[in-house]
Design an enzyme around this catalytic site. Sequence first.
Site, PDB file in Angstrom:
ATOM      1  CB  SER A 263      -4.250   8.419   3.978  1.00  0.00           C
ATOM      2  OG  SER A 263      -2.442   8.399   3.690  1.00  0.00           O
ATOM      3  CE  LYS A 264      -4.393   1.572   1.214  1.00  0.00           C
ATOM      4  NZ  LYS A 264      -4.649   0.028   1.161  1.00  0.00           N
ATOM      5  NE  ARG A 265      -0.684   9.700   0.117  1.00  0.00           N
ATOM      6  CZ  ARG A 265      -0.422  10.258   0.538  1.00  0.00           C
ATOM      7  NH1 ARG A 265       0.272  11.251   0.850  1.00  0.00           N
ATOM      8  NH2 ARG A 265      -2.073  11.117   1.895  1.00  0.00           N
TER       9      ARG A 265
END
Length: 501
Positions: A263-265
């Site tokens: 995920s882009k987190r």
Amino acid sequence: MYQATSEVRVRFAPSPTGYLHVGGARSALFNLLYAKHNNGKFILRIEDTDQERSTQESLEMVVSDLQWLGLNWDEGVDPKTLKDIGPYGPYKQSERLDIYKKYAQQLLDQGKAYYCFMTDEELDAAREKIKAAGLHTHVESPYENKLMSEALERIAKGDKAVVRFKTRELRKEYILKDLIRGEVKFPSDMVGDFVMLRSDGMPVYNFCCVIDDYLMKISHVLRAEEHLPNTLRQLMIYEGLGWKTPEFGHISLILDDDRQKLSKRKGAVACDQFKKDGYLPSAMNNYMALLGWSHPEDKEIMSLGDMEAAFTLDRVHASGAVFDRVKLKWMNAQHLRALPNNEIWKLISPYLIEVGLKLPTDSDWQNRSVETFKSYMEILTDAVTLYSPLDDSKYEINMVESDEALKMESTKVVLQAWKELVAAHPTETFTEADFLAIQDAVKAKSGQKGKNLFFPIRVALIGKPHGAELKILVPLMHKKSILERAEKAFALINGKAGALC
Ligand code: GLU
């Protein structure tokens, strides 16, 4: 009905509803590698029947990212005009609606699909009832076996209906011989009658996908593991239509280091972002290929050609692949440093220009600077920090970081010696040895050592007592510029106005 073709034809079928995710790019890459390895064709099909979410902007972005990666397709949309190229078009699903209608009609005529008039409220109520009874069955539509003439009458009156695919007769255990995961069993009750056409007549993904894969003579469907539940629905549609299925291979998920779905987190996931951050397409491809595949000789650094030559599905593993950003950076550095210096300069230039750096324009200097800096560069954007100290117009003394150095009693005498010795140097440029010799001479002349010696020289060269290594910077600087900087620092400690301009 059987397709008579032994040619390998694979496809990447993005839905243009956002950016190209690194997971999508890896699917595209695996398809391309498989096609090339088998002298087959790689097709780009645009799955844009979700009109609300599909955008032209996203389509252009996906196409340009695939181009950037160099994952060139044989058939699909032309990268510039987005018009069809290839004999099995149209390649955009939004332009194939008549085709889907025809096959939907065939299934309706054969009683393998039906018009369903259930409203959302009725569907919700039916689901609630099943839940309350503690059952795990699917909603049974009361329209499954209604007469077609009745349905058509209602539609003629303006009533809205979806077309559902009838699964009752197809409910059995499906076994898929997946090329990557081995035998995958789908329980007989996994899906109920699913929607093929929405009430506005738009076909849904599972239906279009089957029609297109069949008509485009796709031999192998290689796609992400998350599509496995769709595969069951698609197998049913193939069966309903009496068509031979392609081979399937489901590629495992890409995971973050905490083994959750990437995920882009945790950082970039969009190809476009990696491009902006200064990753090379060759490194991206190399790294993505190793997310689930390995070279038979365990080669690590590979070109697209190396990978095409070696890519087979028996070396694609079924377990999730962890996306290691540190390793990707390292790999990028390997690809970057293998390039000729003038190539590297061409690649870093846009980043240097973007931040407004003014640097020498002669190619000798440029190549020399790359030779010096490349071992410090992992991604192209690293060049900005490395080159910034070389732009005279950016030289300024960081008063906070330099405070201690500027206040030291000995700074003045060190800088005085530094200025004199630099000025006395016989040539306009300095080698590393010249610089070290001058530094020693300053030490002897001023009687200072350690930070009393180094801090003032650093401030006079790069505006702060810590940071870039001077012995690699100085050989890339000119005497004039070194002297001007030394004058500014000297003026500052002497309290002259305008010293910081
Ligand atoms: N349009 C689907 C997606 O973007 C493609 C799935 C498939 O390859 O069949 O996920």
